[in-house]
Design a protein around this motif. Structure first.
Motif: not given
Length: 242
Positions: A31-44
């Protein structure tokens, strides 16, 4: 199985990912966790080819897929269940699922037994079984989320990317989604999970990475991240136990 090495990604001139590296071993849930705007969706998106990385590499089952078009990465065995569901609303539930298997019909991926896998997907998602002949656009938000997940599994992929599968769902459906993720894990499906509910994500995952401002700030076995004071304070609602 899936290895991201020193990945940089940007939208125009704005760099969002500043050299992240992570590893998703075969049969594991990371799992990749982080706050909004951390870049999670960009990573995907950078992994699945929706955006082209600036630099770094993405390796899937030993094959370099960095910067390839999305459909070629899908053929290589990466299924992406994107944020916001994105089902084909004017097609039936069954046809949505069969579209997930499209590279298997064309010979781009090993065909296997598609009808058997369709049956299995419907067993895994009983709500979809009840509605298999309905148009996807008539499903509730939770049911559409399940359809997006089931469609990803129909690729018979090496790795499934799940981007915010619980977003916008009622709590009872969030529980259902995580039950399904647990079942997929028990069947040996390799998954990279991005999730706003960090506690639920760490409960189902084997390993976790914390993303802050486009950089990995912390990573380790899910159990140790759950007990890490900094992670608890930032993502697990202070010192409450979950």
């Amino acid at each position: 199985m899936l290895t991201i090495s020193n990945l940089h990604a940007a939208y125009g001139k704005v760099e969002v990912l500043h050299g992240i590296s992570l590893d998703v071993p075969k049969g594991k849930v990371v799992t990749l966790i982080g706050s909004n705007g951390a870049g999670k969706t960009t990573t995907m998106r950078a992994i699945s080819g929706m955006i082209k990385p600036k630099s770094g590499s993405v390796t899937l089952a030993g094959k370099d897929v960095t910067g390839l078009d999305s459909h070629r990465i899908a053929r290589a065995g990466l299924a992406h269940s994107p944020e916001g569901r994105r089902v084909f609303s004017t097609m039936s539930v069954t046809d949505n699922l069969l579209l997930g298997a499209f590279p298997r019909f064309t010979g781009a991926r090993a065909k296997g037994n598609i009808s058997q896998d369709l049956e299995r997907a419907l067993e895994l998602f009983p709500r979809l079984k009840e509605r298999q002949h309905q148009l996807a656009g008539t499903l509730s938000g939770g049911e559409q989320q399940m359809l997006a997940m089931a469609r990803a599994v129909m690729l018979n992929p090496e790795v499934v990317l799940l981007d915010e599968p619980s977003m916008g769902l009622a709590p009872i459906l969030v529980d259902e989604v995580f039950r399904i993720i647990s079942r997929l894990k028990a069947e040996g499906v390799t998954m990279l999970l991005v999730e706003q509910f960090a506690a639920a994500a760490l409960n189902v995952a084997d390993y976790g990475y914390v993303l802050e401002n486009g950089r990995i700030s912390l990573h380790g076995p899910a159990e140790s991240l759950k007990n890490d004071p900094a992670v608890r304070a930032a993502y697990l609602g202070g010192g409450q136990s979950h």
